[in-house]
Design a protein around this motif. Structure first.
Motif, PDB file in Angstrom:
ATOM      1  N   LEU A 172      29.271  22.213  11.199  1.00  0.00           N
ATOM      2  CA  LEU A 172      29.336  22.892   9.902  1.00  0.00           C
ATOM      3  C   LEU A 172      29.656  21.906   8.786  1.00  0.00           C
ATOM      4  N   GLU A 173      30.597  20.995   9.063  1.00  0.00           N
ATOM      5  CA  GLU A 173      30.949  19.988   8.059  1.00  0.00           C
ATOM      6  C   GLU A 173      29.764  19.068   7.775  1.00  0.00           C
ATOM      7  N   ALA A 174      29.036  18.701   8.840  1.00  0.00           N
ATOM      8  CA  ALA A 174      27.870  17.836   8.653  1.00  0.00           C
ATOM      9  C   ALA A 174      26.802  18.527   7.812  1.00  0.00           C
ATOM     10  N   MET A 175      26.557  19.792   8.066  1.00  0.00           N
ATOM     11  CA  MET A 175      25.533  20.513   7.307  1.00  0.00           C
ATOM     12  C   MET A 175      25.935  20.674   5.846  1.00  0.00           C
ATOM     13  N   LYS A 176      27.217  20.848   5.583  1.00  0.00           N
ATOM     14  CA  LYS A 176      27.672  20.922   4.198  1.00  0.00           C
ATOM     15  C   LYS A 176      27.389  19.615   3.467  1.00  0.00           C
ATOM     16  N   ARG A 177      27.628  18.479   4.189  1.00  0.00           N
ATOM     17  CA  ARG A 177      27.343  17.186   3.567  1.00  0.00           C
ATOM     18  C   ARG A 177      25.840  17.004   3.326  1.00  0.00           C
ATOM     19  N   VAL A 178      25.042  17.435   4.297  1.00  0.00           N
ATOM     20  CA  VAL A 178      23.592  17.281   4.171  1.00  0.00           C
ATOM     21  C   VAL A 178      23.073  18.086   2.979  1.00  0.00           C
ATOM     22  N   VAL A 179      23.524  19.342   2.862  1.00  0.00           N
ATOM     23  CA  VAL A 179      23.093  20.166   1.729  1.00  0.00           C
ATOM     24  C   VAL A 179      23.590  19.564   0.409  1.00  0.00           C
ATOM     25  N   GLY A 180      24.779  18.957   0.459  1.00  0.00           N
ATOM     26  CA  GLY A 180      25.279  18.266  -0.729  1.00  0.00           C
ATOM     27  C   GLY A 180      24.389  17.107  -1.126  1.00  0.00           C
ATOM     28  N   LEU A 181      23.900  16.346  -0.135  1.00  0.00           N
ATOM     29  CA  LEU A 181      22.976  15.243  -0.427  1.00  0.00           C
ATOM     30  C   LEU A 181      21.687  15.755  -1.072  1.00  0.00           C
ATOM     31  N   VAL A 227      17.204  20.635  13.191  1.00  0.00           N
ATOM     32  CA  VAL A 227      16.404  21.688  13.827  1.00  0.00           C
ATOM     33  C   VAL A 227      17.042  22.175  15.119  1.00  0.00           C
ATOM     34  N   LYS A 228      17.743  21.283  15.810  1.00  0.00           N
ATOM     35  CA  LYS A 228      18.365  21.683  17.084  1.00  0.00           C
ATOM     36  C   LYS A 228      19.393  22.790  16.894  1.00  0.00           C
ATOM     37  N   ASN A 229      19.955  22.882  15.693  1.00  0.00           N
ATOM     38  CA  ASN A 229      21.017  23.866  15.443  1.00  0.00           C
ATOM     39  C   ASN A 229      20.484  25.173  14.881  1.00  0.00           C
ATOM     40  N   VAL A 230      19.153  25.345  14.870  1.00  0.00           N
ATOM     41  CA  VAL A 230      18.604  26.547  14.269  1.00  0.00           C
ATOM     42  C   VAL A 230      18.942  27.791  15.083  1.00  0.00           C
ATOM     43  N   ALA A 231      19.219  27.595  16.370  1.00  0.00           N
ATOM     44  CA  ALA A 231      19.542  28.742  17.223  1.00  0.00           C
ATOM     45  C   ALA A 231      21.045  28.956  17.367  1.00  0.00           C
ATOM     46  N   SER A 232      21.823  28.307  16.508  1.00  0.00           N
ATOM     47  CA  SER A 232      23.283  28.439  16.610  1.00  0.00           C
ATOM     48  C   SER A 232      23.720  29.884  16.380  1.00  0.00           C
ATOM     49  N   LYS A 233      24.797  30.270  17.010  1.00  0.00           N
ATOM     50  CA  LYS A 233      25.325  31.623  16.848  1.00  0.00           C
ATOM     51  C   LYS A 233      26.266  31.733  15.652  1.00  0.00           C
ATOM     52  N   ASN A 234      26.671  30.578  15.127  1.00  0.00           N
ATOM     53  CA  ASN A 234      27.547  30.572  13.955  1.00  0.00           C
ATOM     54  C   ASN A 234      26.713  30.917  12.717  1.00  0.00           C
ATOM     55  N   ILE A 235      27.051  32.027  12.087  1.00  0.00           N
ATOM     56  CA  ILE A 235      26.234  32.511  10.973  1.00  0.00           C
ATOM     57  C   ILE A 235      26.270  31.539   9.795  1.00  0.00           C
ATOM     58  N   GLU A 236      27.447  30.989   9.475  1.00  0.00           N
ATOM     59  CA  GLU A 236      27.557  30.067   8.358  1.00  0.00           C
ATOM     60  C   GLU A 236      26.707  28.823   8.589  1.00  0.00           C
ATOM     61  N   LEU A 237      26.740  28.313   9.824  1.00  0.00           N
ATOM     62  CA  LEU A 237      25.949  27.139  10.161  1.00  0.00           C
ATOM     63  C   LEU A 237      24.455  27.451  10.067  1.00  0.00           C
ATOM     64  N   LYS A 238      24.086  28.632  10.561  1.00  0.00           N
ATOM     65  CA  LYS A 238      22.669  29.005  10.553  1.00  0.00           C
ATOM     66  C   LYS A 238      22.144  29.126   9.116  1.00  0.00           C
ATOM     67  N   LYS A 239      22.965  29.660   8.217  1.00  0.00           N
ATOM     68  CA  LYS A 239      22.550  29.764   6.813  1.00  0.00           C
ATOM     69  C   LYS A 239      22.246  28.384   6.231  1.00  0.00           C
ATOM     70  N   LEU A 272      26.107  16.365  14.016  1.00  0.00           N
ATOM     71  CA  LEU A 272      25.185  17.481  14.251  1.00  0.00           C
ATOM     72  C   LEU A 272      24.895  17.680  15.739  1.00  0.00           C
ATOM     73  N   GLU A 273      25.001  16.601  16.537  1.00  0.00           N
ATOM     74  CA  GLU A 273      24.711  16.696  17.967  1.00  0.00           C
ATOM     75  C   GLU A 273      25.954  16.923  18.802  1.00  0.00           C
ATOM     76  N   SER A 274      27.130  17.016  18.139  1.00  0.00           N
ATOM     77  CA  SER A 274      28.368  17.232  18.898  1.00  0.00           C
ATOM     78  C   SER A 274      28.451  18.672  19.382  1.00  0.00           C
ATOM     79  N   ASN A 275      29.409  18.942  20.202  1.00  0.00           N
ATOM     80  CA  ASN A 275      29.582  20.281  20.772  1.00  0.00           C
ATOM     81  C   ASN A 275      30.498  21.168  19.932  1.00  0.00           C
ATOM     82  N   LYS A 276      31.141  20.596  18.940  1.00  0.00           N
ATOM     83  CA  LYS A 276      32.092  21.357  18.131  1.00  0.00           C
ATOM     84  C   LYS A 276      31.372  21.975  16.933  1.00  0.00           C
ATOM     85  N   GLU A 277      31.560  23.278  16.782  1.00  0.00           N
ATOM     86  CA  GLU A 277      30.927  23.988  15.674  1.00  0.00           C
ATOM     87  C   GLU A 277      31.470  23.515  14.320  1.00  0.00           C
TER      88      GLU A 277
END
Length: 1117
Positions: free
Chosen positions: A75-84, A99-111, A66-71
């Motif tokens: 995204l993969e981390a958030m999918k796992r978190v929602v799966g948990l 929370v740090k990723n709430v301002a991301s420009k990636n729409i899928e990640l933001k959802k 989640l703290e890496s620079n790669k989108e």
């Protein structure tokens, strides 16, 4: 309004500054605190002996991702978190990293981040405040899903300090172009109200605005908010009532439930009762639907006659909810049922019966609620459910609470006509292994005996027989019920009391023993010899009895002391002395009271003179009532009805008003603009002028908002554009709206296309003419569906293409049933449409489980010769054409007795199965009857009477004369419906009639068929799984060769022999007479005398019964 808006904005700005200051202070200590907590957690884990990092390693990896620079990693981390989260795991410790990723420009990640925040925002309020400015920016995002998610997260932060911010966000979202965002704002209203009830007045303003919304996506959510915040504000519904009724069919399912519940309460306050005496249901009034002029014309004759005429708005609600009885959602069907129960005229309530019975095929949780409601309904209206009585028969797989409810309903439905059937069913239930259910059945028998005097003696004799049952529970319950029944007519049943006294020693259930003692004491004068002896026995065992038994022993002693003091005086004194020192204070108190009452002394005074009148007073017979009798005070389908007590938040139904309030409060105010606007399309759209003038439906909201927003506020302009603008925004910003909302129905496509046609027609005349030419056929079809009355009502109401496209079919089909009380003129006008009626009336409720769907025939002139040649090999049947009915391999000569000559007063009858196809009807089984006159006189007019309803039988011709000692053979046909249940009918002569029954063996319900071995294997492959019954059997020594096996199989079942290429394999085939379902039998011989017997058929019950019969036949020599 502008001043209030500015005040809210300034308050929101102050709240943001306060929240940001507290968030900055939190942020300074956040990193250190988290690291200390992580170290402590690591130390604790290591100290407990667990490998370091076993559980937290996964979370550490997720944090790094989640703290890496790669989108992609985020995204993969958030999918796992929602799966948990979806698996119920706790992922709250990842909150800072997410929370740090709430301002991301990636729409899928933001959802996905918003999904996480909605779950944990309430738990981690301080951390959520850090991103409040991000949420506010997201409220302006071009993507509707982001805007809605931001509002959802914002309303999930339960901190009073941000209430002004939430209020401002809700007001802006309520005016959003997207219906999905407006729906989310309606959900947020309820959250804000629970957080700060003082905001009620502001929230009511938003609810009032959203109620005018004409989007089906918003309707259910805003009505739910209305029910939570201000259910008493009925005045907000007046102008939107007709719109909600017409939108109902297209609203999502749970929204339909909420709206119908609200409209039920509304209708009970606004309409006159349809249950009044002398009510008339002439729907001529609907011709002038919402037309005030014609209503004024009808006022004078109405005042003279004063009949009841249903309010058109009342009829609109009933008509528009009726199609929802076919919904796949059980809650929707239940809501329609309760609406009809509380609002519909008495003769229309039965419409919901078939739908409720259909729900009994659902899960047991659904069955429980539905059966509770049916139990309440069946008390008041038995006739509704009596035709479906078999649906309430108990199954062995039912849970105890389901069985008890079905028993309750069967008892409610019992009457003189069906009591014999119900009692036969109860006899089976008494033998159930479920003791609680058996006891409930005995109570039900007692209720039937009380309610129906004709069967009281029969029930009593049956219950007395149960006293010899081995099960104590059954015996105890029988005694209790017999006691209640004997109170109704004790003079006739002293023998039963004696019989129960003899069984007293063997009965151990305390309540049963107490009941017997009460009976003996109450009617001690009728059993003068037995009563003292029972008291003597009880004096011996007094100290070891239950309290309830001791109380009845004391009562018995007192009553015998008053009636037979010579024999029982000493016994009574002994028992009273025992009771005086009993451990239970109830027994001691009762003993003291009885002693002072029956034994006169100086202290007892005048009370002892009335001892006989007190103790031996005649008692009224108890009334055994249903447990559901008083539940009708609650609204059907509610939690309060299910619990039989008022639950929190329950809104009571008001009584019908004596005089209906003024119906003009529901009139919309946009009729004039519609009339002015319509002629502009007169030249180009003369044919469809009425249809397109309806575009202003519900448009009291659109016009009022447009008029009120002339100042140019963005909220009012977006609110007035509503549906059309929302569709464009959803297409332009993000196509995921349809997935999230679940509202991409055919109706909405029709609506959008009609609106686009209208706009293009206004801009250009020539393309419009072409469109009109192409769209003419579907328009004709659509306009032809509703009746004249319906189209008038919808036009006057302003019902546009949305309502017509969605509910024209349902309204027209419901009109044909609900308006059955109209006069002869209307019926004659509707005659030309009767040809189309079967197509409209086809519904889930009318389809039989076993009726195959009709196959549409294809006209030959459509197919080209090449296509015809390609389709020559195809067949619509599942069965190969090589499978044909053949002659039986074996015809049994055994005759079965149908009527004995003693019972038939000289007429005897026998029947047999010739195993030939029935000449009268292919679905019937042929039966050969042999009638013999064994009397010394001529029998005249011997015939059959197939009086029972539902019995499909072809009778033989009446035999005019049957001479003494003469015999005659006749044939008949019976359709057993692929069931081994007996066919009951009457065999009659001129003077007498005799009840007879024919019960077939399962093997007689088949017709033999011939097929090849290849076809057999092919069909067998289709009938595997639950359609297959097999067993390994041990055959008798005589049956191990081929010929005896074939003989035994064909003697048991009427099946044909299929040639087999294997010596150890024998195959047989047949089909059921009624439905034509294939029945395949195979016997595979194995070592010694073992064999594998397999039955393949989709009639699994018949398959298991045939398997049992064949096992028995092959095992016998």
């Amino acid at each position: 309004m502008d001043g209030t808006f500015c005040t809210l904005r300034s308050g929101a700005a102050g709240a943001v500054r306060t929240a940001m200051v507290s968030a900055e202070n939190l942020q300074l200590t956040l990193k250190t605190r988290l690291s200390q907590e992580e170290q402590a957690l690591t130390r604790t884990t290591t100290a407990n002996g667990c490998p370091e990092g076993t559980h937290s390693t996964g979370n550490e990896d997720l944090k790094e991702m989640l703290e890496s620079n790669k989108e992609s990693l985020k995204l993969e981390a958030m999918k796992r978190v929602v799966g948990l989260i979806s698996k119920g795991k706790n992922a709250s410790e990842l909150f800072p990293a997410v929370v740090k990723n709430v301002a991301s420009k990636n729409i899928e990640l933001k959802k996905l981040v918003y999904v996480y925040l909605v779950r944990y925002a309430e738990e981690q309020q301080d951390l959520a405040l850090l991103s409040i400015s991000t949420f506010q920016r997201a409220l302006k995002d071009p993507n509707q899903l982001i805007r809605a998610s931001a509002l959802r997260v914002l309303s999930s932060i339960r901190v009073t300090i941000i209430v002004p911010i939430m209020m401002l966000a809700i007001k802006e979202a309520a005016a959003d172009m997207s219906p999905y965002v407006r729906k989310t704002s309606a959900h947020a209203i309820q959250k804000l109200y629970s957080l700060d009830p003082e905001q009620k007045e502001h929230l009511i303003e938003v609810i009032e605005k959203l109620l005018k919304d004409k989007s089906t996506l918003v309707a259910g959510s805003v009505v739910m908010a209305f029910e939570e915040v201000c259910p008493e504000r009925i005045d907000l519904i007046h102008k939107n009532y007709r719109k909600l009724c017409n939108l109902l069919v297209d609203v999502e399912e749970w929204g339909q439930v909420v709206i119908m519940s609200m409209l039920t309460r509304y209708a009970r306050t606004q309409f006159a009762s349809p249950w009044s005496e002398g009510a008339q249901f002439d729907e001529n009034n609907e011709r002038a639907f919402y037309d005030s002029d014609s209503e004024e014309k009808k006022e004078q004759p109405e005042e003279q006659v004063k009949p009841y005429v249903m309010d058109p708005d009342h009829r609109l609600l009933l008509r528009n909810t009726k199609p929802l009885l076919q919904s796949r959602n059980t809650a929707v069907v239940m809501s329609v049922a309760q609406l009809y129960w509380h609002l519909a005229p008495s003769h229309e309530v039965a419409i919901v019966t078939k739908s409720l019975v259909r729900l009994l095929r659902s899960h047991r949780e659904v069955q429980y609620i539905v059966l509770q409601n049916i139990a309440t309904m069946s008390i008041q209206r038995k006739g509704m459910f009596e035709p479906y009585m078999k649906s309430f028969y108990v199954r062995s797989t039912d849970a105890t609470h389901i069985k008890t409810l079905k028993l309750e309903i069967l008892t409610n439905l019992a009457n003189e006509a069906n009591i014999s059937t119900i009692l036969r069913e109860f006899q089976t239930y008494v033998k159930s292994q479920d003791k609680a259910f058996a006891a409930a059945t005995i109570q039900a028998i007692g209720r039937c005996a009380t309610n129906i005097s004709e069967v009281t003696d029969t029930c009593l004799s049956g219950l007395v027989l149960l006293l010899s049952n081995r099960d104590e529970t059954v015996v105890g319950e029988s005694v209790v019920v017999i006691k209640k029944l004997l109170q109704t007519q004790p003079t006739q049943h002293s023998d039963i009391i004696k019989h129960m006294a003899k069984l007293f020693d063997n009965i151990t259930v305390a309540m049963a023993r107490a009941s017997i003692l009460w009976l003996i004491g109450e009617y001690c004068e009728r059993v003068p010899k037995i009563a003292p002896d029972v008291l003597r026995q009880m004096a011996k065992s007094f100290t070891g009895e239950e309290d309830i038994v001791k109380l009845q022993v004391v009562n018995l002693a007192a009553k015998l002391y008053l009636t037979n003091s010579k024999q029982t005086k000493l016994l009574t004194q002994y028992i009273l002395n025992l009771g005086k020192y009993d451990p239970s204070y109830d027994i001691r108190d009762r003993t003291r009271f009885i002693r002072q009452l029956i034994v006169p002394n100086e202290k007892s005074g005048a009370l002892s003179k009335y001892a006989r009148r007190i103790l031996l007073a005649p008692k009224p017979a108890p009334v055994i009532e249903s447990a559901f009798k008083d539940r009708d005070r609650f609204q059907l389908g509610t939690l309060s009805h299910s619990l039989n007590s008022k639950a929190t938040g329950y809104l009571e139904l008001s009584d019908w008003p004596a005089v209906a309030p003024d119906q003009s409060v529901r009139n919309v105010e946009v009729i004039e603009p519609v009339k002015e606007w319509a002629p502009s399309l007169g030249k180009t759209k003369s044919k469809s002028k009425r249809v397109h003038s309806d575009d202003k439906f519900y448009s009291d909201s659109g016009e009022e908002e447009g008029g009120g927003g002339e100042g140019g506020s963005a909220s009012s302009s977006s609110g007035s554009e509503d549906s059309s603008s929302s569709s464009s925004s959803s297409e332009g910003s993000d196509s995921d709206e349809e997935k999230s909302s679940g509202q991409s129905s055919d109706h909405s496509h029709d609506n959008s296309s009609s609106e686009s046609e209208e706009s293009s027609s206004q801009s250009d005349v020539e393309p419009q003419k072409k469109k009109k030419a192409t769209n003419k056929p579907p328009q004709k079809k659509k306009v032809a569906k509703p009746t004249a009355k319906d189209s008038d009502s919808s036009d006057e109401n302003g019902n546009g293409p949305v309502a017509q496209a969605s509910s024209s079919d349902s309204q027209s089909s419901s009109d044909s049933e609900s308006d059955s009380g109209t006069d002869q003129k209307k019926k004659s006008k509707a005659k030309p449409k009767e040809e189309v009626k079967p197509k409209k009336e086809v519904s889930l409720l009318d389809l039989d489980d076993f009726t195959p769907a009709p196959v549409a025939t294809v006209k030959s002139n459509i197919l080209s010769p090449s296509l015809m040649s390609d389709l020559e090999g195809l067949t619509l049947s599942n069965v190969s054409s090589a499978i044909q009915v053949t002659s039986p391999a074996f015809v049994p000569v055994q005759n079965h007795s149908l009527l004995h000559r003693m019972s038939g007063k000289g007429l005897s009858a026998q029947y047999s199965f010739p195993r030939q196809p029935c000449l009268y009807q292919s679905s019937m089984v042929a039966v050969q009857l042999s009638l013999t006159n064994s009397s010394d006189h001529v029998l005249e007019e011997v015939h059959l009477d197939k009086s029972p309803a539902g019995l499909d039988i072809h009778c033989f011709n009446t035999i005019e004369r049957l001479e003494p000692e003469a015999s005659v053979s006749v044939s008949m046909g019976i359709d057993f419906k692929d069931s081994t249940q007996a066919a009951n009918f009457l065999l009659c002569t001129k003077e007498d009639q005799f009840s007879v029954s024919i019960q077939p063996a399962v093997g007689e319900l088949f017709l033999p068929v011939t097929m090849t071995e290849q076809d057999f294997c092919k069909e067998q492959g289709k009938l595997l799984g639950m359609n297959e019954s097999s067993a390994t059997i041990t055959m008798a020594a005589e049956n191990t060769s081929s010929l005896p096996i074939v003989e035994q199989v064909v003697s048991v079942a009427n099946v044909g022999v299929v040639p087999s290429g294997q010596d150890n394999m024998h195959r047989f085939a047949g089909k059921t007479s009624s439905s034509g379902a294939l029945v395949l039998v195979s016997v595979e011989r194995r070592e010694s005398s073992k064999a594998l017997l397999t039955i393949n058929t989709d009639k699994s019950v018949m398959g298991s019964m045939l398997l049992r019969d064949l096992k028995q036949a092959l095992a016998q020599a």
